[in-house]
Write an enzyme that holds these catalytic residues in place. Structure first.
Site, PDB file in Angstrom:
ATOM      1  N   TYR A  53       0.849  -1.220   0.000  1.00 49.85           N
ATOM      2  CA  TYR A  53       0.000   0.000   0.000  1.00 49.85           C
ATOM      3  C   TYR A  53       0.870   1.251   0.000  1.00 49.85           C
ATOM      4  O   TYR A  53       1.913   1.259   0.656  1.00 49.85           O
ATOM      5  CB  TYR A  53      -0.886   0.074   1.251  1.00 49.85           C
ATOM      6  CG  TYR A  53      -1.974  -0.950   1.373  1.00 49.85           C
ATOM      7  CD1 TYR A  53      -2.377  -1.761   0.321  1.00 49.85           C
ATOM      8  CD2 TYR A  53      -2.631  -1.118   2.600  1.00 49.85           C
ATOM      9  CE1 TYR A  53      -3.389  -2.702   0.485  1.00 49.85           C
ATOM     10  CE2 TYR A  53      -3.640  -2.049   2.760  1.00 49.85           C
ATOM     11  CZ  TYR A  53      -4.010  -2.838   1.697  1.00 49.85           C
ATOM     12  OH  TYR A  53      -5.007  -3.765   1.869  1.00 49.85           O
ATOM     13  N   GLN A 178      -9.117 -12.207   6.001  1.00 51.75           N
ATOM     14  CA  GLN A 178      -9.613 -10.889   5.602  1.00 51.75           C
ATOM     15  C   GLN A 178     -10.142 -11.001   4.179  1.00 51.75           C
ATOM     16  O   GLN A 178      -9.487 -11.577   3.313  1.00 51.75           O
ATOM     17  CB  GLN A 178      -8.438  -9.899   5.668  1.00 51.75           C
ATOM     18  CG  GLN A 178      -8.874  -8.470   5.513  1.00 51.75           C
ATOM     19  CD  GLN A 178      -7.724  -7.466   5.653  1.00 51.75           C
ATOM     20  OE1 GLN A 178      -7.517  -6.661   4.771  1.00 51.75           O
ATOM     21  NE2 GLN A 178      -7.003  -7.491   6.763  1.00 51.75           N
ATOM     22  N   PHE A 207     -13.378  -3.302   2.527  1.00 46.66           N
ATOM     23  CA  PHE A 207     -14.421  -2.544   1.819  1.00 46.66           C
ATOM     24  C   PHE A 207     -15.736  -2.610   2.614  1.00 46.66           C
ATOM     25  O   PHE A 207     -16.814  -2.811   2.032  1.00 46.66           O
ATOM     26  CB  PHE A 207     -14.636  -3.062   0.393  1.00 46.66           C
ATOM     27  CG  PHE A 207     -13.493  -2.841  -0.570  1.00 46.66           C
ATOM     28  CD1 PHE A 207     -12.610  -1.773  -0.422  1.00 46.66           C
ATOM     29  CD2 PHE A 207     -13.301  -3.682  -1.659  1.00 46.66           C
ATOM     30  CE1 PHE A 207     -11.561  -1.570  -1.318  1.00 46.66           C
ATOM     31  CE2 PHE A 207     -12.264  -3.491  -2.562  1.00 46.66           C
ATOM     32  CZ  PHE A 207     -11.390  -2.428  -2.391  1.00 46.66           C
ATOM     33  N   SER A 211     -16.491   1.263  -0.131  1.00 45.24           N
ATOM     34  CA  SER A 211     -15.676   2.409  -0.554  1.00 45.24           C
ATOM     35  C   SER A 211     -16.359   3.759  -0.318  1.00 45.24           C
ATOM     36  O   SER A 211     -15.964   4.776  -0.890  1.00 45.24           O
ATOM     37  CB  SER A 211     -15.229   2.267  -2.011  1.00 45.24           C
ATOM     38  OG  SER A 211     -14.173   1.327  -2.079  1.00 45.24           O
TER      39      SER A 211
HETATM   40  P1  NAP Z   1     -14.050   1.182   2.827  1.00 42.95           P
HETATM   41  O1  NAP Z   1     -13.730   1.092   4.272  1.00 42.95           O
HETATM   42  O2  NAP Z   1     -15.234   0.471   2.303  1.00 42.95           O
HETATM   43  O3  NAP Z   1     -14.183   2.703   2.394  1.00 42.95           O
HETATM   44  C1  NAP Z   1     -13.312   3.665   2.881  1.00 42.95           C
HETATM   45  C2  NAP Z   1     -13.693   5.024   2.301  1.00 42.95           C
HETATM   46  O4  NAP Z   1     -14.981   5.398   2.748  1.00 42.95           O
HETATM   47  C3  NAP Z   1     -12.751   6.106   2.809  1.00 42.95           C
HETATM   48  O5  NAP Z   1     -11.620   6.217   1.992  1.00 42.95           O
HETATM   49  C4  NAP Z   1     -13.614   7.327   2.783  1.00 42.95           C
HETATM   50  O6  NAP Z   1     -13.625   7.801   1.443  1.00 42.95           O
HETATM   51  C5  NAP Z   1     -15.022   6.792   3.013  1.00 42.95           C
HETATM   52  N1  NAP Z   1     -15.458   6.991   4.395  1.00 42.95           N
HETATM   53  C6  NAP Z   1     -15.031   6.325   5.494  1.00 42.95           C
HETATM   54  N2  NAP Z   1     -15.683   6.738   6.591  1.00 42.95           N
HETATM   55  C7  NAP Z   1     -16.558   7.682   6.163  1.00 42.95           C
HETATM   56  C8  NAP Z   1     -17.522   8.484   6.815  1.00 42.95           C
HETATM   57  N3  NAP Z   1     -17.760   8.388   8.128  1.00 42.95           N
HETATM   58  N4  NAP Z   1     -18.244   9.372   6.077  1.00 42.95           N
HETATM   59  C9  NAP Z   1     -18.044   9.480   4.754  1.00 42.95           C
HETATM   60  N5  NAP Z   1     -17.141   8.758   4.061  1.00 42.95           N
HETATM   61  C10 NAP Z   1     -16.398   7.857   4.775  1.00 42.95           C
HETATM   62  O7  NAP Z   1     -12.801   0.692   1.948  1.00 42.95           O
HETATM   63  P2  NAP Z   1     -11.252   0.481   2.271  1.00 42.95           P
HETATM   64  O8  NAP Z   1     -10.671   1.574   3.102  1.00 42.95           O
HETATM   65  O9  NAP Z   1     -10.582   0.257   0.963  1.00 42.95           O
HETATM   66  O10 NAP Z   1     -11.232  -0.871   3.052  1.00 42.95           O
HETATM   67  C11 NAP Z   1     -10.856  -0.926   4.416  1.00 42.95           C
HETATM   68  C12 NAP Z   1      -9.456  -1.483   4.587  1.00 42.95           C
HETATM   69  O11 NAP Z   1      -9.428  -2.850   4.173  1.00 42.95           O
HETATM   70  C13 NAP Z   1      -8.366  -0.844   3.722  1.00 42.95           C
HETATM   71  O12 NAP Z   1      -7.956   0.414   4.195  1.00 42.95           O
HETATM   72  C14 NAP Z   1      -7.301  -1.898   3.780  1.00 42.95           C
HETATM   73  O13 NAP Z   1      -6.587  -1.816   4.990  1.00 42.95           O
HETATM   74  C15 NAP Z   1      -8.124  -3.187   3.745  1.00 42.95           C
HETATM   75  N6  NAP Z   1      -8.205  -3.793   2.399  1.00 42.95           N
HETATM   76  C16 NAP Z   1      -7.696  -5.043   2.248  1.00 42.95           C
HETATM   77  C17 NAP Z   1      -7.746  -5.685   1.037  1.00 42.95           C
HETATM   78  C18 NAP Z   1      -7.172  -7.070   0.925  1.00 42.95           C
HETATM   79  O14 NAP Z   1      -6.996  -7.590  -0.209  1.00 42.95           O
HETATM   80  N7  NAP Z   1      -6.875  -7.711   2.019  1.00 42.95           N
HETATM   81  C19 NAP Z   1      -8.352  -5.063  -0.077  1.00 42.95           C
HETATM   82  C20 NAP Z   1      -8.880  -3.794   0.107  1.00 42.95           C
HETATM   83  C21 NAP Z   1      -8.808  -3.171   1.341  1.00 42.95           C
HETATM   84  P3  NAP Z   1     -13.230   9.238   0.935  1.00 42.95           P
HETATM   85  O15 NAP Z   1     -11.925   8.979   0.308  1.00 42.95           O
HETATM   86  O16 NAP Z   1     -14.318   9.498  -0.031  1.00 42.95           O
HETATM   87  O17 NAP Z   1     -13.151  10.205   2.065  1.00 42.95           O
END
Ligand code: NAP
Length: 322
Positions: A53, A178, A207, A211
């Protein structure tokens, strides 16, 4: 903030964690230095990152996380990952003993720490026997560099096989898996979560907010919020802004509104209603989002409410082959 055990392991993690794939990408150094301390102040203890990342700048998320955690290292649980592509060719990726021994040192250096709390295999490696990977991971635990190990993006049979191999060898086993999981994407309920639960593993949904679609900030036929993740990337629009998802999101919003709640409250609390889920590792770009995500964990959904959600956003039926 409630703490939960990571499956049947002794590792305690905050029910709401912070996914760190925005660090070094959509969130610059200054933003990261503000976000991480704000998260710790809110009681968030679990920080999930990966050596790969953010996309296109591997290693930068770990560097920024390590820098921002600084002297508060013992207050937090750092989860990182290996196995994704870290360089050209076939050597700097995967689950070989050779790569794990190199990758772990790289993560420790970038995170500026002596230990990694949860070291996760980002993807299965079809070219390395799982016993080689597990023995190497057991060695990094015994060397004191890693406390617990986990996997990610494993299928049900891969989870069950890995746990059985660890048992047979009498070595440390994956404590968690995960994968993508949210009210909109429930496929893992079929095989993966049952496989994890059967063996006492915890599950970390990625996710979890689709997102950002499940935060309520995107509305059909309205301009998308400026600078937000889905607004900024076509791939997320194609994945999430489908007719089917809009219909579900609008029905979920009505469901929340009649109960004086928000869609974000439902997205987080619904995941936490599943006892196999150890922590909702939502990503965030602003401190206000973190506070909202932590508060969103407070709703205790009743069995009747859970059944209503199942009707609004059901697990799609499998195709039967006759
Ligand atoms: P997510 O949690 O579904 O979405 C995060 C996005 O939602 C943030 O970037 C932000 O977007 C928005 N957000 C969060 N809280 C909010 C709120 N209270 N109000 C409004 N918007 C809000 O997706 P993710 O961050 O990609 O997934 C979580 C974590 O999972 C990642 O950070 C990573 O550590 C892990 N991950 C792992 C894999 C894997 O293959 N293992 C794959 C993907 C992700 P804005 O940018 O619009 O502010």
């Amino acid at each position: 903030m409630n703490l939960r055990n990571l499956g049947s392991s002794g590792l305690k993690v905050s029910a709401v964690g912070l996914g760190c794939n925005n660090l070094g990408g959509r969130l610059d150094r200054e933003g990261s230095q503000k976000l991480i301390p704000a998260a710790i102040d809110l009681g968030i203890t679990l920080f999930d990152t990966a050596d790969s990342y953010p996309v296109g700048r591997p290693g930068v998320s770990e560097e920024l996380l390590g820098e921002a955690v600084g002297a508060r290292r013992s207050d937090v649980v750092i989860a990182t990952k290996f196995a994704n592509v870290m360089g050209p060719g076939e050597m700097m990726r995967g689950g070989s003993r050779r790569w794990i021994m190199t990758a772990v040192e790289g993560s420790l250096r970038r995170l500026k720490t002596d230990w990694i709390d949860l070291y996760q295999m980002h993807f299965p490696d079809p070219h390395t026997p799982i016993d080689e990977t597990l023995r190497a991971l057991d060695d990094v635990i015994r060397a004191g560099k890693v406390r617990y190990i986990g996997c990610s993006n494993f299928s049900g049979w891969q989870i069950a096989t890995a746990r059985a191999v660890s048992r047979e060898l009498g070595i440390n086993a994956f404590a968690s898996d995960q994968d993508e999981y949210s009210i909109l994407v429930r496929e893992v309920e079929r095989e993966i979560i049952p496989a994890a639960r059967a063996d006492g593993m915890g599950f970390l949904p990625y996710f979890p907010l689709a997102s950002g679609l499940l935060t309520g900030k995107y509305k059909r036929n309205a301009p998308m919020p400026q600078g937000a993740r889905i607004t900024a990337a076509r791939i997320f629009q194609d994945n999430y802004l489908t007719e089917e998802n809009w219909q579900i999101v609008e029905r979920l919003e009505d469901f929340c509104e009649t109960r004086g709640k928000k869609l974000l409250d439902l997205a987080v609390s619904w995941l936490l209603a599943n006892p196999t889920v150890s922590s909702v590792i939502a990503g965030a770009t602003k401190a206000e989002q973190l506070a909202a995500n932590v508060k969103a964990a407070e709703w205790q959904l009743s069995a009747d409410e859970m059944a209503q959600i199942d009707r609004i956003s059901p697990l799609p039926k499998t195709k039967k082959i006759h």
